[in-house]
Structure formats: C-alpha cells, structure tokens
Design an enzyme around this catalytic site. Structure first.
Site, PDB file in Angstrom:
ATOM      1  CE  LYS A 135      -3.609   2.227   2.716  1.00 41.34           C
ATOM      2  NZ  LYS A 135      -4.526   2.143   3.848  1.00 41.34           N
ATOM      3  NE  ARG A 141      -6.251  -3.832  10.927  1.00 38.06           N
ATOM      4  CZ  ARG A 141      -5.575  -2.694  11.035  1.00 38.06           C
ATOM      5  NH1 ARG A 141      -4.419  -2.537  10.403  1.00 38.06           N
ATOM      6  NH2 ARG A 141      -6.037  -1.711  11.787  1.00 38.06           N
TER       7      ARG A 141
END
Ligand code: F6P
Length: 545
Positions: free
Chosen positions: A208, A271
């Site tokens: 990310k 997550r």
C-alpha cells in the site's frame, strides 16, 4: 468526543451483574431447560448457517448484549462507515473496503465523489491482465509463457491473497505456480525462487505504502535475481514486474512502469484489502470470474450487515458473544478452527485482521481503556488441532471460546474422509459443551483414582459455522462476516480499529540496529544493556563464522 466510556454504559454494569449470576450455569442445564435454543440461537446469512446455541447465554444475556450494542450506537457507527465518513479517526480517512465489492450501479461516495467507477475500472484492468497472463498472451521478456507468479508483500499485502489462494486452490489454474513471499528473512525468497525459471516468472509487488522494508528488500533482490538471468537487461523489468499500491511515485522510483501499476486507495486498510488490486495474484490464479464470485459473496454479507436488524445480524451477534467472554467471563483468547484443509491460513489471516484492529490500549479520545480489548486470535485446521492443543480446550483452566467452521461437501470426498472430518467437528463441539461428569465416568467403570483425569467439565462455548461448500462466494461471505464482527467489537470497545500505530516503534528501532549491524559495530550509547549485549554477541558470532 465520546460521551460515555465503554464500561460506564448501563448495559455494561448490568452484564457484569448478570455474568455473576450465570457464571456457574452449565450448558447442560441450559439445553435441558430450553431444548429449542438451537433453533432460536442460530441464524443464516447468504450460504452461512451460524449456530450460537452452545454459548453460555440466555435470552437475558442476549437482551443485555443487544442493549450494549444500542448504547454503543453500533448501527450509527456502521452506517457512518458504509457512508464513507472518516471513521478512521487518527488517520482521518474513510474505511470503505465494502465499496470494493459493491456493484457498479450502487454509488459509494468518499468526500462527495462516487468511487465505484474507479473501483470497477481497476477490477476490469486486473481482469484483462489476469486473462493475458493465464492465456499466455502476456509473455516474459524472452517470449516465454509466464508459469510462475510470485507475490511480494507482507501483512495485509500478503495474508489476504495468500490465504485466499490456498482456500480456493480447487479453482486455480494448476499449470501456474503461485507463491507468496513476505518475510525479510532471505530464506523465504531464496526457497520460493530456487526451482523457478526467471524467464517464466512474474513478480507482483504489493505494498500500500511502497515503503515497507521487507517488501522493498524482497523486490530489490527479486529484481537482481531476474536481471542476473536475463543479461542485466533492464527492459526485462517491464515484463516481469507489476505493482499494486496507492503510491504511484514510489512505484515509479522503484523502476516499475506506472502503466503496470494497479491502484487502490487510502480508504482501504491493508488488512481489509483483499478485494482490491491486492488480490491480483489470486485473480491470476483463479480467474476473474471466480474472483468476482468472491466479491459477490462479500457483498452478500455486507448487505446483511447493513440491513439485518441487530438481533438477527450475525456479525453483530458474534461480536457481542466475543465481548461477553472477553469482558465479562474473562476469556483472553479466541480460537478459529476451520474443519477444511484449504482454510489452513484462515486463522493467520484473521490474526492480523483482528489483532491489528482491536489490539488497542486507548479509547478513541486517547484515554487508557479500563476494559479488555481485542483477544489473542489463533487456530489451526481440524482435525490436526485435536491432536495438539484440544487437550487444553477440553480440560485446561482457561476459557477459550472457539469457532468451528465446516462444509457439507468436500472438493475431495475420498471414501469416508469427509464424513470423518464432519463427525469430528460435531463431536468436538458436543464434547466441549456437555463434557462428561465424574459420575458418568465412575459409572462406566473407570478406576476411582483415574476418574477425575477422565472427567470433562464441559461448558466450553463454541460457535458452529456451516456452509454447503468452500466456494469463492462462501469464502467471501466468511471473510466479510469476520471483518464486520471486528468492526462491531471496535465500536463497543471504543477503540480506533483502523490504525496500527503499535507497529511503528519496532520499525524505528530496527532501523537504528540495522545501521549498527551494517557497520559491524554496536553504538555504546544506544540501547538498554540487554539489547546492547545481544547485539555485540551477534556481531562477535557473525565475524567468527
Ligand atoms: O506494519 C504493519 C502494516 O502496515 C500492516 O498494517 C500492513 O498490512 C503491512 O504493514 C504492509 O503494509 P504495505 O502494504 O504498505 O506494505
């Protein structure tokens, strides 16, 4: 500002008193008095049947738990999250993994802008790319077909796709080798690459931030491995490396063509990112259609979570049961026990989802919490666990609520195997709940001295989650069920579930220690005496090798 602290809500103290009253009530008695409880205390969502009757609860417990949910304004918090409000307070971001699996005709707005077109544009690009790799249209630099896909990522950029790839192997193209490398330990990369041909290998670098030390180190070494085999021809990178990130500049600086970058957004937590481009390796493996089926399954549970009344809302009920044990009956851990080998990484995946989300020590206003927050989440597939740690679940001194997950049909029925698996699943929940009394044991003729050892106290709570088969859609449903459970618990515990500042300090200290290891010399002024001595010991040992 939060007005009422979590443990000052009226339902909280009512639950504390109720827990005292019910603490010694046994599941044997609850079932004896209330034979219909299995019917009442179970529900469905999508393909999932969730039986929560083997819990140490009564109608009163559920009433108080639901009151707690209402006092904590769970429904309002849920609606705020689904509407794209900045519910990630400390990072001032929306939390919209649900938008990743929302159909194109259902607008989801972040800061007034509908993000659905961008979500579907990326999904379409992923699909085109996946098809190209699977069909052999996308070739390596030397013209060879891609036969190996290596995902380089860690945490949410690894556990989600890695878990789902394992879970959905029956749907995967078996001619493709798909591997997941996360650890900065060079062993992980070396072992993953040792039998692969660089000319046939595609790396998907997933990060990310595109700054994560482990992933950048693995990507750098993977690039060196590739170039060493392909005459150091930098042009090869474009055919062998693609990136998944929110950081276009980081991707470019690393040397990956921005045209080979698959984007996602800061409103997707790491997550919670499997449904984004982070799932690219999975889509390559199982194909776009099966990937979209998984998204469809997630969406089914998202709708259930958004629409079902709280008392029939399965993520809400499971969250409340977790709160009941954690805060009122003293459970410190929660076991997830999938009775399906394909789900062998599911507990590890949930560990990050749950523990990084709710393992927090201050409330949303930054005040230390006076109540327990997220439990330790752990587990292994059945039946392996039965021959390892189930002893403690049955007779140990800790209360460990457990989820049993099973499927009516197997992808590999093999004679009686699947019936044996299911028999074990059911037997364990039965044994945990009802146990075996000392009287029963004596009656069956056990020697008196052995009888206490052979007694099972029972009263050990379990949830059973059943589905017809582990399909992409069912996997998506399971994932979303747990995601929303985690969210609800975060609201009740009043913690910031979508940040993870607790991982930062270790990263900073590792940076300093790495400099000392690079220099081969410990800084005498840095560190506590224990760490310094250990560092010096490592330096001495590594020099003498
Ligand atoms: O350090 C923890 C963490 O930030 C996780 O939350 C995240 O999933 C993981 O690292 C990987 O981060 P990234 O995708 O930015 O490399």
């Amino acid at each position: 500002m939060t007005t009422k602290r979590a443990d000052h809500r009226p339902a909280w103290s009512a639950l504390a008193s109720h827990a005292e009253a019910i603490r010694d009530t046994h599941l044997r008695d609850l079932f004896r008095k209330d034979p219909d409880r299995a019917e009442r205390y179970s529900g469905t969502a999508g393909d999932l049947l969730v039986d929560y009757s083997k819990h140490r609860i009564t109608d009163e417990t559920l009433k108080l738990l639901l009151q707690l949910a209402r006092e904590a304004k769970v429904a309002k918090a849920r609606d705020a999250m689904l509407a794209g409000e900045s519910v990630n307070l400390t990072e001032k971001r929306a939390v919209l993994h649900t938008a990743l699996r929302s159909p194109p005709d259902r607008p989801v707005r972040v800061g007034g802008e509908d993000v659905t077109p961008a979500v579907h544009a990326v999904l379409d690009r992923m699909a085109a790319f996946s098809e190209a790799v699977r069909s052999g249209e996308w070739r390596g630099h030397t013209g060879r077909k891609i036969r190996n896909v290596v995902n380089l990522g860690i945490g949410g950029s690894d556990l989600g796709p890695g878990m789902a790839y394992e879970a959905l192997r029956p749907y995967a193209d078996r001619d493709l080798v798909v591997r997941y490398v996360s650890n900065v330990d060079g062993t992980h990369l070396a072992e993953a690459l040792h039998d692969l041909d660089p000319a046939e290998t595609l790396f998907i670098v997933v990060s990310k931030t595109f700054t994560t030390q482990e992933t950048m180190a693995n990507a750098t070494s993977a690039r060196a491995w590739l170039l060493a085999a392909l005459n150091d021809d930098e042009a090869a990178i474009a055919r062998h490396f693609v990136a998944v990130s929110t950081n276009a500049r980081g991707v470019r600086d690393f040397g990956i063509d921005p045209a080979s970058m698959f984007e996602f957004w800061d409103w997707v937590g790491g997550r919670y990112s499997l449904a984004s481009a982070v799932g690219l390796s999975l889509m390559v493996a199982i194909g776009p259609e099966a990937f979209r089926e998984m998204l469809g399954g997630m969406h089914t549970l998202d709708r259930h979570f958004a629409e079902a009344p709280l008392d029939r809302n399965l993520p809400v009920i499971l969250a409340l049961l977790g709160v009941w044990y954690r805060n009122f009956l003293g459970a410190a851990t929660h076991a997830v026990l999938p009775y399906d080998q394909y789900l062998h990484r599911f507990p590890a995946y949930l560990q990050q989802a749950d523990m990084e989300s709710n393992g927090k020590g201050v409330d949303r206003d930054g005040r230390p919490v006076a109540w327990a927050t997220g439990p330790v989440v752990w587990g292994e597939p059945g039946t392996n666990g039965q021959h390892a740690f189930f002893q403690l679940l049955h007779q140990g001194t800790d209360l460990v609520p457990a989820d049993f997950i099973g499927f009516a049909r197997s992808h590999h029925p093999l004679g009686r195997h699947h019936r044996m698996l299911l028999a074990n699943l059911l037997a364990q929940t039965e044994a945990l709940a009802f146990g075996r009394t000392l009287e029963d044991v004596l009656e069956e003729g056990a020697p008196k001295a052995l009888a206490p050892h052979r007694t099972f106290p029972g009263n050990r709570p379990t949830t059973t989650i059943l589905a017809p088969q582990l399909t992409p859609s069912v996997l998506g449903q399971l994932i979303a069920l747990y995601e929303h459970r985690i969210f609800v618990q975060g609201v009740i515990w009043d913690v910031c579930s979508y940040d993870q500042w607790g991982v930062e300090l270790g990263k900073v200290l590792a940076g300093r220690l790495l400099a000392e290891l690079d220099a081969g010399k410990a800084d005498p002024e840095a560190h506590d005496p224990s760490t310094r001595r250990l560092l010096e010991h490592i330096l001495t040992l590594s020099k003498s090798g």
